[in-house]
Design a protein around this motif. Structure first.
Motif, PDB file in Angstrom:
ATOM      1  N   ILE A 242       0.840  -1.204   0.000  1.00  0.00           N
ATOM      2  CA  ILE A 242       0.000   0.000   0.000  1.00  0.00           C
ATOM      3  C   ILE A 242       0.874   1.252   0.000  1.00  0.00           C
ATOM      4  O   ILE A 242       0.607   2.222  -0.722  1.00  0.00           O
ATOM      5  CB  ILE A 242      -0.940  -0.018   1.217  1.00  0.00           C
ATOM      6  CG1 ILE A 242      -1.993  -1.125   1.056  1.00  0.00           C
ATOM      7  CG2 ILE A 242      -1.624   1.344   1.398  1.00  0.00           C
ATOM      8  CD1 ILE A 242      -2.848  -1.349   2.283  1.00  0.00           C
ATOM      9  N   VAL A 245       2.406   1.598  -3.550  1.00  0.00           N
ATOM     10  CA  VAL A 245       1.462   1.960  -4.622  1.00  0.00           C
ATOM     11  C   VAL A 245       0.887   3.357  -4.424  1.00  0.00           C
ATOM     12  O   VAL A 245       0.795   4.145  -5.370  1.00  0.00           O
ATOM     13  CB  VAL A 245       0.318   0.923  -4.698  1.00  0.00           C
ATOM     14  CG1 VAL A 245      -0.738   1.371  -5.715  1.00  0.00           C
ATOM     15  CG2 VAL A 245       0.863  -0.449  -5.056  1.00  0.00           C
ATOM     16  N   PHE A 246       0.495   3.679  -3.186  1.00  0.00           N
ATOM     17  CA  PHE A 246      -0.222   4.930  -2.936  1.00  0.00           C
ATOM     18  C   PHE A 246       0.652   6.025  -2.322  1.00  0.00           C
ATOM     19  O   PHE A 246       0.167   7.124  -2.041  1.00  0.00           O
ATOM     20  CB  PHE A 246      -1.423   4.665  -2.015  1.00  0.00           C
ATOM     21  CG  PHE A 246      -2.435   3.733  -2.614  1.00  0.00           C
ATOM     22  CD1 PHE A 246      -3.285   4.150  -3.626  1.00  0.00           C
ATOM     23  CD2 PHE A 246      -2.521   2.408  -2.186  1.00  0.00           C
ATOM     24  CE1 PHE A 246      -4.215   3.279  -4.185  1.00  0.00           C
ATOM     25  CE2 PHE A 246      -3.448   1.537  -2.729  1.00  0.00           C
ATOM     26  CZ  PHE A 246      -4.296   1.968  -3.742  1.00  0.00           C
ATOM     27  N   PHE A 416       6.161  -6.325  -5.789  1.00  0.00           N
ATOM     28  CA  PHE A 416       5.737  -5.024  -6.316  1.00  0.00           C
ATOM     29  C   PHE A 416       6.794  -4.415  -7.229  1.00  0.00           C
ATOM     30  O   PHE A 416       6.463  -3.729  -8.193  1.00  0.00           O
ATOM     31  CB  PHE A 416       5.402  -4.092  -5.148  1.00  0.00           C
ATOM     32  CG  PHE A 416       4.310  -4.625  -4.263  1.00  0.00           C
ATOM     33  CD1 PHE A 416       2.985  -4.582  -4.675  1.00  0.00           C
ATOM     34  CD2 PHE A 416       4.610  -5.212  -3.038  1.00  0.00           C
ATOM     35  CE1 PHE A 416       1.968  -5.095  -3.878  1.00  0.00           C
ATOM     36  CE2 PHE A 416       3.605  -5.720  -2.229  1.00  0.00           C
ATOM     37  CZ  PHE A 416       2.285  -5.665  -2.655  1.00  0.00           C
ATOM     38  N   ASN A 426       0.722  -0.390 -11.313  1.00  0.00           N
ATOM     39  CA  ASN A 426      -0.057  -0.011 -10.128  1.00  0.00           C
ATOM     40  C   ASN A 426      -1.347  -0.805 -10.032  1.00  0.00           C
ATOM     41  O   ASN A 426      -1.774  -1.209  -8.943  1.00  0.00           O
ATOM     42  CB  ASN A 426      -0.360   1.483 -10.136  1.00  0.00           C
ATOM     43  CG  ASN A 426       0.806   2.305  -9.628  1.00  0.00           C
ATOM     44  OD1 ASN A 426       1.766   1.762  -9.096  1.00  0.00           O
ATOM     45  ND2 ASN A 426       0.735   3.608  -9.805  1.00  0.00           N
ATOM     46  N   PHE A 427      -1.992  -1.042 -11.182  1.00  0.00           N
ATOM     47  CA  PHE A 427      -3.228  -1.831 -11.201  1.00  0.00           C
ATOM     48  C   PHE A 427      -2.950  -3.258 -10.744  1.00  0.00           C
ATOM     49  O   PHE A 427      -3.687  -3.826  -9.932  1.00  0.00           O
ATOM     50  CB  PHE A 427      -3.816  -1.827 -12.611  1.00  0.00           C
ATOM     51  CG  PHE A 427      -4.967  -2.779 -12.795  1.00  0.00           C
ATOM     52  CD1 PHE A 427      -6.199  -2.528 -12.210  1.00  0.00           C
ATOM     53  CD2 PHE A 427      -4.812  -3.943 -13.536  1.00  0.00           C
ATOM     54  CE1 PHE A 427      -7.264  -3.407 -12.366  1.00  0.00           C
ATOM     55  CE2 PHE A 427      -5.868  -4.831 -13.708  1.00  0.00           C
ATOM     56  CZ  PHE A 427      -7.094  -4.562 -13.115  1.00  0.00           C
ATOM     57  N   SER A 429      -0.487  -4.187  -8.862  1.00  0.00           N
ATOM     58  CA  SER A 429      -0.115  -4.141  -7.449  1.00  0.00           C
ATOM     59  C   SER A 429      -1.347  -4.067  -6.556  1.00  0.00           C
ATOM     60  O   SER A 429      -1.373  -4.650  -5.464  1.00  0.00           O
ATOM     61  CB  SER A 429       0.794  -2.946  -7.182  1.00  0.00           C
ATOM     62  OG  SER A 429       2.037  -3.103  -7.839  1.00  0.00           O
ATOM     63  N   ILE A 430      -2.379  -3.353  -7.007  1.00  0.00           N
ATOM     64  CA  ILE A 430      -3.622  -3.270  -6.242  1.00  0.00           C
ATOM     65  C   ILE A 430      -4.272  -4.653  -6.157  1.00  0.00           C
ATOM     66  O   ILE A 430      -4.762  -5.061  -5.098  1.00  0.00           O
ATOM     67  CB  ILE A 430      -4.589  -2.252  -6.872  1.00  0.00           C
ATOM     68  CG1 ILE A 430      -4.041  -0.824  -6.686  1.00  0.00           C
ATOM     69  CG2 ILE A 430      -5.978  -2.358  -6.247  1.00  0.00           C
ATOM     70  CD1 ILE A 430      -4.807   0.231  -7.435  1.00  0.00           C
ATOM     71  N   VAL A 433      -2.384  -6.596  -3.536  1.00  0.00           N
ATOM     72  CA  VAL A 433      -2.723  -6.207  -2.165  1.00  0.00           C
ATOM     73  C   VAL A 433      -4.077  -6.798  -1.761  1.00  0.00           C
ATOM     74  O   VAL A 433      -4.239  -7.320  -0.649  1.00  0.00           O
ATOM     75  CB  VAL A 433      -2.750  -4.672  -2.025  1.00  0.00           C
ATOM     76  CG1 VAL A 433      -3.333  -4.262  -0.675  1.00  0.00           C
ATOM     77  CG2 VAL A 433      -1.345  -4.101  -2.177  1.00  0.00           C
ATOM     78  N   VAL A 434      -5.058  -6.733  -2.663  1.00  0.00           N
ATOM     79  CA  VAL A 434      -6.379  -7.311  -2.384  1.00  0.00           C
ATOM     80  C   VAL A 434      -6.253  -8.806  -2.143  1.00  0.00           C
ATOM     81  O   VAL A 434      -6.855  -9.357  -1.209  1.00  0.00           O
ATOM     82  CB  VAL A 434      -7.353  -7.029  -3.547  1.00  0.00           C
ATOM     83  CG1 VAL A 434      -8.653  -7.823  -3.365  1.00  0.00           C
ATOM     84  CG2 VAL A 434      -7.659  -5.541  -3.643  1.00  0.00           C
TER      85      VAL A 434
END
Length: 534
Positions: A242, A245-246, A416, A426-427, A429-430, A433-434
């Motif tokens: 997180i 990515v963010f 990552f 990034n997509f 990586s999301i 994370v999910v």
């Protein structure tokens, strides 16, 4: 019809599930096991609070190192023997025996059953180590398997092959034999879902006394600490993702917030029951995981095909030399990786075994063993080959952060870093994370069910609030350990779990002998249901 031989008979005992249980505050727990497990857990935490994290870690790590070095043969040959037992049972006449009796039908479809056993077994580990482990072996990060030359084609083949070795047949044999032993004695002999039940053929009625209490308490502690370790390390990895990515700062607050989120979702899942909770999440896990795997495979089609062939070749060629401890020159790598893995799988075996035993009624011994051994091994081979192969290729081609670092700079970010090399990293990586969070919710949910069952005397049906209590306790231990000393404290907890795996390896070996003795009582007699056996 009873479970009888010359030396033991389940019909001879007056044991009833829950006879030592106490009911209070709407809970139903086994007095001795619950109190001892909870008390020892609190004592452990208080002891760690009184010690500086670095000192505690150094002391525990020295004991862990001694255990892995001095008893490497026990861990290695324990895994080899359990795999041998599994193969022999699958292809012997005993493989026809059905869990629950001849006319019992499975409670879950084959797809849902496999999804649940896979999610509970090691799904989250694939996310954490899918990139990191093969890359570590290829680049000589803490040694190379069999002292192969790093950054070479031979090194690539052995890096992928050794990774499959760690996550393949041996690992699932440790899990599978534990689960099969429990399922057989529960569904075919009418005993409680408790590790002590496996030892009835060897200990007789003594399993209902102090000897059984010791087995169950040790099982609870190993499971609880293993669960808290995974939760703490997973929270740290999710926080790293997180943050990456963010652009958020990876703080203790973020890590603990993620653990609270996982606990909350696990509690909701527990309250929804097996079908609405674990089954639903496991199926969701597999869908997301296969979509994720498919995307990476499509984006790297040529590399993936070559990596799959290379990984399988490396596994088959090296499974025998990797399965030995004598004559090895790579002892640092051997103890730091293979022996450590075998100890970790043993430590996690009670959690996996008891959960899978709950969902495996109606399967034959042969179906159970072959599915547990082969299907997860094939999936892990595909996963490790694809993610590991792509990561190694990025190192070779000097692509992205892995290529720039020529290996691993941060284990928690290795996945990552690999995904960053793509335009829509990034997509991806999301999605990662999910997937990490959903896998951990499933693990905590199934783990809470297992610990609760053990502390309730092996009952299959217990009040929901007890499962919630253990989900909260597991998450709280992970949060407290992070607060005490960050990932150092979590690694200390992991080391304690590894140390506890040493005596538990012996327990699993005797448990397999006990299983075979039990199965032999089925020979030359008709199959009957568990209810008829009582």
């Amino acid at each position: 019809m009873g479970f009888k031989s010359k030396k033991y008979s389940i019909d001879s005992t007056d044991y009833q599930v829950g006879q030592d249980n106490i009911s209070k505050w709407g809970m139903d727990v086994h007095n001795t096991v619950f109190v001892a497990s909870l008390g020892l857990s609190i004592l452990f935490i208080v002891t760690l609070l009184a010690l500086p994290p670095a000192d505690a870690k150094a002391a525990i790590d020295s004991i862990k190192g001694a255990a892995l070095s001095n008893f490497d043969f026990l861990f290695m040959w324990g895994a080899n023997i359990l795999l041998f037992f599994a193969i022999v049972l699958a292809f012997s006449p005993l493989g026809k025996i059905r869990l629950g009796g001849e006319h019992t039908t499975p409670d879950y479809s084959i797809t849902s059953w496999i999804a649940m056993l896979f999610a509970a077994g090691m799904g989250i580990g694939l996310i954490f180590w899918g990139v990191a482990e093969p890359t570590a072996f290829f680049t000589n990060w803490f040694g190379t398997p069999l002292n192969v030359e790093p950054y070479t084609e031979a090194g690539r083949e052995l890096a992928l092959g050794a990774t499959i070795f760690h996550w393949g047949l041996h690992a699932w044999a440790i899990y599978g034999m534990t689960a099969l032993s429990l399922a057989y004695f529960v569904y075919n002999k009418g005993l409680p879902l408790s590790m002590r039940s496996v030892f009835y053929p060897l200990l007789g009625d003594r399993v209902w006394g102090k000897a059984g209490d010791v087995i169950d308490v040790l099982t609870v502690l190993v499971t609880l600490f293993g669960l808290a370790t995974s939760l703490g390390l997973g929270g740290a990895q999710a926080a790293s993702g997180i943050s990456h990515v963010f652009g958020m700062e990876n703080t203790l607050y973020l890590q603990q917030s993620i653990i609270v989120l996982i606990m909350g979702l696990a509690i909701v899942s527990v309250m929804r029951g097996m079908d609405g909770g674990v089954k639903f999440l496991s199926n969701l896990n597999m869908i997301i995981a296969f979509v994720f795997l498919g995307l990476i495979a499509v984006l790297n089609f040529t590399t993936v095909l070559d990596s799959l062939v290379t990984a399988v070749t490396g596994y088959v060629k090296n499974i025998l030399p990797l399965s030995q401890t004598s004559g090895r020159d790579d002892t640092t790598w051997l103890h730091g990786w293979t022996v450590f893995y075998w100890a970790w799988w043993v430590a996690y075996a009670p959690l996996f075994g008891m959960f899978v035993a709950r969902i495996s009624k109606g399967r034959t011994v042969r179906e159970f063993i072959l599915c547990v051994l082969l299907i997860p091994t094939l999936v892990t081979t595909a996963w490790m080959s694809i993610f590991g192969g792509v990561a190694i290729q990025q190192v070779i081609d000097k692509v992205g952060q892995l290529g720039l670092d020529q290996g691993i700079a941060d284990v928690s970010l290795s996945l990552f870093y690999m995904l960053d090399a793509y335009p829509f990293g990034n997509f991806l990586s999301i999605i990662a994370v999910v997937l990490i969070i959903v896998f951990f919710v499933t693990t905590l949910d199934s783990g809470s069910i297992v610990v609760d069952g053990m502390t309730a005397g092996g009952k299959l049906d217990v009040p929901v609030k007890q499962k919630v209590v253990w989900a909260v306790i597991s998450g709280s231990i992970a949060m407290l350990m992070l607060w005490i000393g960050g990932t150092e404290s979590i690694q200390t907890l992991q080391s304690i779990t590894i140390i506890a795996a040493l005596p538990f390896t012996i327990i699993l070996l005797f448990g397999s002998v006990s299983l075979i003795r039990g199965l032999l009582t089925e020979v030359d007699k008709p199959q009957v249901s568990a209810n008829q056996i009582k």
